[in-house]
Design an enzyme around this catalytic site. Structure first.
Site, short mmCIF file in Angstrom:
data_model
loop_
_atom_site.label_atom_id
_atom_site.label_comp_id
_atom_site.label_asym_id
_atom_site.label_seq_id
_atom_site.Cartn_x
_atom_site.Cartn_y
_atom_site.Cartn_z
N ILE A 11 105.16 -14.00 -27.00
CA ILE A 11 104.99 -15.28 -27.67
C ILE A 11 106.19 -16.04 -27.85
CG2 ILE A 11 102.88 -15.11 -28.36
CD1 ILE A 11 104.12 -14.80 -31.24
N TYR A 12 107.39 -15.29 -27.70
CA TYR A 12 108.83 -15.98 -27.91
C TYR A 12 109.02 -16.87 -26.73
CZ TYR A 12 109.85 -12.36 -31.35
OH TYR A 12 109.45 -11.48 -32.45
N SER A 13 109.05 -18.16 -27.14
CA SER A 13 109.34 -19.30 -26.02
C SER A 13 108.39 -19.16 -25.16
CB SER A 13 110.57 -19.21 -25.60
OG SER A 13 111.59 -19.68 -26.72
N GLU A 14 107.08 -18.92 -25.49
CA GLU A 14 106.01 -18.65 -24.66
C GLU A 14 106.13 -17.81 -23.23
OE1 GLU A 14 105.01 -22.75 -23.50
OE2 GLU A 14 104.73 -23.30 -25.62
#
Length: 346
Positions: free
Chosen positions: A61-64
């Site tokens: 989920i980090y920066s999608e």
């Protein structure tokens, strides 16, 4: 010189400092953490690997997903041998608009491990972690899926992050009695300011030989010394987005001890705060992240810090947790069974 520890009850050696990558990319919700571009990412990974760090942590989920992409690209750009690294990522958060685009179901985990492998540009993940609990999915389904992924070779080990002691213990018990792979590690919010994990989580990790990875070891930057007791926090993440939760007054009390100690040792306050954690036996690795290369270089020096017994006692005392039940009662009522104490002949 970098130091290494075995991660939990495995045979995997990880550097005691791990590179955190939540600020890579700056896309979507995680933009508040930073928006480092590919050149800066390459520079950070080059800096830490040359210092002996072999452990990199990220999440889908980090920066999608962009953080994973940038890590994979940096490994290629720098011609780093993939097998020399321990790559860790996570699953659980929302990665789409569908009903099953989040959680810890078999469907979501398998979809996401495939996505992470592609973004990282690798055919295996060393440590695959559940990002937190999923109250809608039985832990049995999650562990069985993770065990299947270990057997398939797509992941080597699995761990957890941000779950309670009883939840992790339930998972460990299920693995033991069903002869499945088990949680190798737990990511925990732990620092000189936030020692809450010592109540239940730390004793459980030590008893079960599960490794501890520490996130936010500087309490969102509060333990760098750049914030003052008067509440004027100025610029920075702590002011813009005060997460994780911290104990502000306790932190300032800690800083009152760290500041003269840092001056005496001629090191930074941040180095001392990190070094205290490195002196805790339960800790396997600290996750460090920075927006500036100078911050990263400063953090790397924490592995060289040594404390006297008196200095450790000072830090332990100023940061200690308030006494609470049941710990206060257990301490008294189990004194008669404390190791090395002979009460009958006392």
């Amino acid at each position: 010189m970098m130091k290494y520890k075995i991660l939990g009850n495995t045979g995997l050696k990880v550097s005691t400092l791990c590179l955190g990558t939540m600020n890579y990319g700056g896309k979507g919700f995680f933009g508040y953490m930073g928006n480092l571009d590919q050149n800066t990412v390459d520079e950070q990974i080059k800096t830490v690997t040359e210092a002996g760090v072999n452990f990199i942590d990220t999440a889908n989920i980090y920066s999608e997903g962009l953080s994973e992409v940038m890590i994979g690209q940096a490994i290629k750009n720098l011609s780093i041998n993939r097998d020399d690294l321990v790559l860790a990522t996570k699953v659980r958060g929302t990665m789409g608009k569908g009903q099953n685009d989040l959680g810890l179901s078999k469907k979501h985990i398998i979809q996401q491990v495939e996505g992470s492998l592609k973004r990282l540009g690798t055919d295996y993940i060393d440590l695959y972690q559940i990002h937190t609990a999923d109250p809608l999915t039985p832990i049995e389904e999650t562990i069985k899926t993770l065990d299947d992924l270990v057997r398939s070779g797509k992941i080597r080990y699995f761990g957890a992050s941000n779950i309670s002691a009883w939840q992790l213990m339930k998972g460990l018990a299920y693995s033991q009695y069903n002869h499945l792979d088990r949680f190798a590690s737990l990511q925990v919010n732990y620092s000189l300011d936030v020692r809450d994990a010592e109540r239940e989580i730390v004793p459980m990790l030590q008893d079960q030989k599960v490794g501890m990875m520490v996130w936010s070891p500087l309490s969102g930057g509060l333990l760098t010394g750049k914030y003052k007791r008067d509440g004027q926090k100025g610029e920075g993440r702590l002011n813009a987005f005060p997460f994780p939760p911290f104990h502000e007054e306790r932190a300032y009390d800690v800083l009152d001890v760290l500041t003269p100690m840092a001056e005496q040792k001629q090191v930074s306050i941040a180095q001392l705060a990190l070094a205290w954690l490195l002196h805790q036996p339960v800790v396997s690795s600290l996750i460090i992240g920075a927006t500036k290369i100078q911050q990263l270089q400063d953090n790397l020096k924490s592995v060289d810090i040594a404390f006297t017994t008196e200095e450790l006692n000072q830090l332990n005392e100023v940061s200690k947790l308030p006494v609470e039940y049941p710990g206060n009662v257990l301490e008294i009522m189990t004194m008669d069974r404390s190791a090395g104490v002979d009460f009958q002949n006392a």
